[in-house]
Design a protein around this motif. Structure first.
Motif, PDB file in Angstrom:
ATOM      1  N   THR A  67      32.823  55.404  31.264  1.00 26.81           N
ATOM      2  CA  THR A  67      33.005  54.167  31.840  1.00 26.81           C
ATOM      3  C   THR A  67      32.638  52.907  30.867  1.00 26.81           C
ATOM      4  OG1 THR A  67      32.360  54.790  34.099  1.00 26.81           O
ATOM      5  CG2 THR A  67      32.058  52.346  33.649  1.00 26.81           C
ATOM      6  N   VAL A  68      33.435  52.014  30.646  1.00 23.72           N
ATOM      7  CA  VAL A  68      33.125  50.896  29.340  1.00 23.72           C
ATOM      8  C   VAL A  68      32.995  49.600  30.054  1.00 23.72           C
ATOM      9  CG1 VAL A  68      33.987  50.081  27.351  1.00 23.72           C
ATOM     10  CG2 VAL A  68      34.300  52.496  27.642  1.00 23.72           C
ATOM     11  N   VAL A  69      32.050  48.857  29.872  1.00 24.05           N
ATOM     12  CA  VAL A  69      31.979  47.420  30.368  1.00 24.05           C
ATOM     13  C   VAL A  69      31.728  46.641  29.015  1.00 24.05           C
ATOM     14  CG1 VAL A  69      30.731  45.842  31.586  1.00 24.05           C
ATOM     15  CG2 VAL A  69      30.706  48.398  32.384  1.00 24.05           C
ATOM     16  N   SER A  70      32.759  45.390  28.924  1.00 17.75           N
ATOM     17  CA  SER A  70      32.855  44.519  28.218  1.00 17.75           C
ATOM     18  C   SER A  70      32.579  43.243  28.681  1.00 17.75           C
ATOM     19  CB  SER A  70      33.929  44.602  27.264  1.00 17.75           C
ATOM     20  OG  SER A  70      35.030  44.007  28.272  1.00 17.75           O
ATOM     21  N   ALA A  71      31.706  42.378  27.913  1.00 17.48           N
ATOM     22  CA  ALA A  71      31.650  40.825  28.096  1.00 17.48           C
ATOM     23  C   ALA A  71      32.077  40.060  26.993  1.00 17.48           C
ATOM     24  CB  ALA A  71      29.884  40.555  28.342  1.00 17.48           C
ATOM     25  N   VAL A  72      32.690  38.923  27.219  1.00 12.07           N
ATOM     26  CA  VAL A  72      33.382  38.197  26.298  1.00 12.07           C
ATOM     27  C   VAL A  72      33.021  36.844  26.447  1.00 12.07           C
ATOM     28  CG1 VAL A  72      35.719  37.616  25.450  1.00 12.07           C
ATOM     29  CG2 VAL A  72      35.474  39.879  26.486  1.00 12.07           C
TER      30      VAL A  72
ATOM     31  N   THR B  82      33.660  30.147  30.625  1.00 11.81           N
ATOM     32  CA  THR B  82      33.735  30.732  29.379  1.00 11.81           C
ATOM     33  C   THR B  82      33.183  32.112  29.208  1.00 11.81           C
ATOM     34  OG1 THR B  82      31.649  29.763  28.823  1.00 11.81           O
ATOM     35  CG2 THR B  82      33.627  28.459  28.113  1.00 11.81           C
ATOM     36  N   LEU B  83      32.740  32.779  30.347  1.00 12.93           N
ATOM     37  CA  LEU B  83      32.275  34.235  30.372  1.00 12.93           C
ATOM     38  C   LEU B  83      33.482  35.259  31.118  1.00 12.93           C
ATOM     39  CD1 LEU B  83      30.054  36.267  29.536  1.00 12.93           C
ATOM     40  CD2 LEU B  83      29.000  35.619  31.952  1.00 12.93           C
ATOM     41  N   GLY B  84      33.807  36.160  30.319  1.00 11.64           N
ATOM     42  CA  GLY B  84      34.583  37.165  30.870  1.00 11.64           C
ATOM     43  C   GLY B  84      34.104  38.603  30.937  1.00 11.64           C
ATOM     44  N   ALA B  85      34.622  39.454  31.833  1.00 13.28           N
ATOM     45  CA  ALA B  85      33.843  40.697  31.948  1.00 13.28           C
ATOM     46  C   ALA B  85      35.237  41.738  32.226  1.00 13.28           C
ATOM     47  CB  ALA B  85      32.855  40.802  32.697  1.00 13.28           C
ATOM     48  N   SER B  86      35.204  43.033  31.635  1.00 17.49           N
ATOM     49  CA  SER B  86      36.147  44.015  32.100  1.00 17.49           C
ATOM     50  C   SER B  86      35.158  45.133  32.360  1.00 17.49           C
ATOM     51  CB  SER B  86      37.144  44.094  30.968  1.00 17.49           C
ATOM     52  OG  SER B  86      37.967  43.084  31.011  1.00 17.49           O
ATOM     53  N   ALA B  87      35.673  45.861  33.232  1.00 19.06           N
ATOM     54  CA  ALA B  87      34.863  47.246  33.431  1.00 19.06           C
ATOM     55  C   ALA B  87      36.102  48.324  33.742  1.00 19.06           C
ATOM     56  CB  ALA B  87      34.168  47.341  34.998  1.00 19.06           C
ATOM     57  N   ILE B  88      35.905  49.295  32.932  1.00 15.72           N
ATOM     58  CA  ILE B  88      37.340  50.497  32.695  1.00 15.72           C
ATOM     59  C   ILE B  88      36.544  51.691  32.953  1.00 15.72           C
ATOM     60  CG2 ILE B  88      38.595  51.402  31.167  1.00 15.72           C
ATOM     61  CD1 ILE B  88      38.655  48.939  29.566  1.00 15.72           C
ATOM     62  N   LYS B  89      37.228  52.593  33.670  1.00 15.25           N
ATOM     63  CA  LYS B  89      36.646  53.895  34.204  1.00 15.25           C
ATOM     64  C   LYS B  89      37.937  54.799  33.681  1.00 15.25           C
ATOM     65  CE  LYS B  89      34.152  56.724  37.441  1.00 15.25           C
ATOM     66  NZ  LYS B  89      33.561  56.622  38.815  1.00 15.25           N
ATOM     67  N   MET B  90      37.649  55.935  32.871  1.00 13.90           N
ATOM     68  CA  MET B  90      38.724  56.757  32.538  1.00 13.90           C
ATOM     69  C   MET B  90      38.405  58.103  32.774  1.00 13.90           C
ATOM     70  SD  MET B  90      40.387  57.121  28.632  1.00 13.90           S
ATOM     71  CE  MET B  90      39.038  57.858  28.034  1.00 13.90           C
ATOM     72  N   GLY B  91      39.493  58.995  33.178  1.00 17.07           N
ATOM     73  CA  GLY B  91      39.277  60.199  33.331  1.00 17.07           C
ATOM     74  C   GLY B  91      40.316  61.223  34.078  1.00 17.07           C
ATOM     75  N   ALA B  92      40.586  62.304  34.375  1.00 19.04           N
ATOM     76  CA  ALA B  92      41.669  63.001  34.655  1.00 19.04           C
ATOM     77  C   ALA B  92      41.787  62.789  36.055  1.00 19.04           C
ATOM     78  CB  ALA B  92      41.413  64.487  34.389  1.00 19.04           C
ATOM     79  N   ALA B  93      40.911  62.253  36.940  1.00 23.61           N
ATOM     80  CA  ALA B  93      41.193  62.079  38.281  1.00 23.61           C
ATOM     81  C   ALA B  93      40.385  60.923  39.065  1.00 23.61           C
ATOM     82  CB  ALA B  93      40.260  63.456  39.029  1.00 23.61           C
ATOM     83  N   VAL B  94      40.639  59.799  38.080  1.00 26.42           N
ATOM     84  CA  VAL B  94      40.056  58.537  38.655  1.00 26.42           C
ATOM     85  C   VAL B  94      41.114  57.884  39.435  1.00 26.42           C
ATOM     86  CG1 VAL B  94      39.460  55.980  37.820  1.00 26.42           C
ATOM     87  CG2 VAL B  94      38.955  58.190  36.587  1.00 26.42           C
ATOM     88  N   THR B  95      40.429  57.523  40.716  1.00 23.34           N
ATOM     89  CA  THR B  95      41.359  56.704  41.674  1.00 23.34           C
ATOM     90  C   THR B  95      41.023  55.309  41.970  1.00 23.34           C
ATOM     91  OG1 THR B  95      40.098  57.439  43.556  1.00 23.34           O
ATOM     92  CG2 THR B  95      41.531  59.042  42.696  1.00 23.34           C
ATOM     93  N   PRO B  96      42.010  54.477  42.578  1.00 27.30           N
ATOM     94  CA  PRO B  96      41.511  53.377  43.046  1.00 27.30           C
ATOM     95  C   PRO B  96      40.252  53.173  43.909  1.00 27.30           C
ATOM     96  CG  PRO B  96      43.819  53.568  43.462  1.00 27.30           C
ATOM     97  CD  PRO B  96      43.438  54.887  43.155  1.00 27.30           C
ATOM     98  N   GLY B  97      39.735  54.128  44.408  1.00 23.67           N
ATOM     99  CA  GLY B  97      38.534  54.120  45.176  1.00 23.67           C
ATOM    100  C   GLY B  97      37.284  53.963  44.423  1.00 23.67           C
ATOM    101  N   SER B  98      37.342  53.845  42.861  1.00 23.37           N
ATOM    102  CA  SER B  98      36.314  53.507  42.052  1.00 23.37           C
ATOM    103  C   SER B  98      36.255  52.044  41.815  1.00 23.37           C
ATOM    104  CB  SER B  98      36.294  54.288  40.728  1.00 23.37           C
ATOM    105  OG  SER B  98      36.309  55.730  40.995  1.00 23.37           O
TER     106      SER B  98
END
Length: 252
Positions: free
Chosen positions: A140-145, A221-237
């Protein structure tokens, strides 16, 4: 740096743009007053001009301030996010740029999405954190911009949301290998003024699949993105990623 950290940096580039009003002068009406046998004119004085309000300056953020926001976050398992070193982030951005320049994307209109170059607009400040779940085998990666203008982040989010709907399927040829990607736009709502969500499934020539779930939002002026990566990640996350994005935007 291990492969997983490089991937996190590249993913970050997928995760990681005023107002003033003027008051016009009010014009008074002249009133004529006649008294007795003499005519006399009395004009009412004009009210003073309404002062022009000073435009409220937009809030800006330094990399250090954004990193401080990341340190307060926890993933869905209660694990604190680990702030990624600036050098690691910059390496991810370089890798994303190299991919965009050297890869052959079909259709070509999906090149920006394929290179994950949608989360760190030019001229912004940024910070990111990551957490690894050994049990789920996910990253899981979270960024703030931070941007100088709300329009920059809003336009970027809108652009990518439109690209999600147009690039449902594309291929990437790089390093002698062809990856197939399927893009599924998701209806997500963050606390921001603009939101976007997508699930990207990449398939290698050997049939291996990696799914990447991305939720983005921006507020002023504040943005954020959260990313989850894996072999079995679903929209449920998606709800857990919305929570992370909202936690960042709440600091704005």
């Amino acid at each position: 740096m291990n492969k997983k950290h490089v991937s996190a940096g590249i993913l970050l580039s997928a995760a990681l743009a005023l107002t003033g009003c003027a008051g016009g002068a009010a014009t008074g009406n002249a009133a004529s007053v006649w008294a007795s046998t003499k005519a006399a004119t009395d004009s009412t004085p004009k009210p003073a001009a309404t002062p022009t309000p000073t435009p409220t300056p937009v809030k800006t953020y330094t990399n250090k301030q954004l990193a401080a926001i990341i340190t307060e976050l926890e993933d869905a398992n209660g694990q604190p996010m680990t702030v990624m070193p600036a050098a690691q982030i910059d390496q991810g951005l370089v890798k994303a740029k190299e991919l965009r320049q050297n890869a052959v994307v079909t259709p070509a209109a999906c090149a920006d999405l394929a290179a994950n170059n949608n989360g760190i607009p030019e001229g912004t400040t940024y910070a990111a954190g990551e957490s690894i779940s050994m049990k789920e085998e996910t990253l899981t990666v979270v960024s703030a911009v931070g941007a100088k203008s709300p329009a920059l982040l809003a336009g970027n989010t809108t652009k990518m949301a439109g690209m999600y709907s147009k690039c449902s399927n594309f291929t990437v040829q790089a390093g002698g290998m062809t990856l197939k990607a399927h893009v599924q736009p998701l209806a997500v709502t963050t606390s921001g003024d603009h939101s976007a969500g997508v699930l990207i499934t990449q398939t290698t020539p050997t049939g291996d699949k990696v799914t990447t779930l991305v939720v983005s939002g921006s507020k002023s002026t504040l943005g954020a993105s959260a990313i989850k990566m894996g072999a079995a990640v679903t929209p449920g996350s998606a709800p857990e990623l919305v929570k992370l994005v909202d936690a960042v935007l709440a600091k704005g």
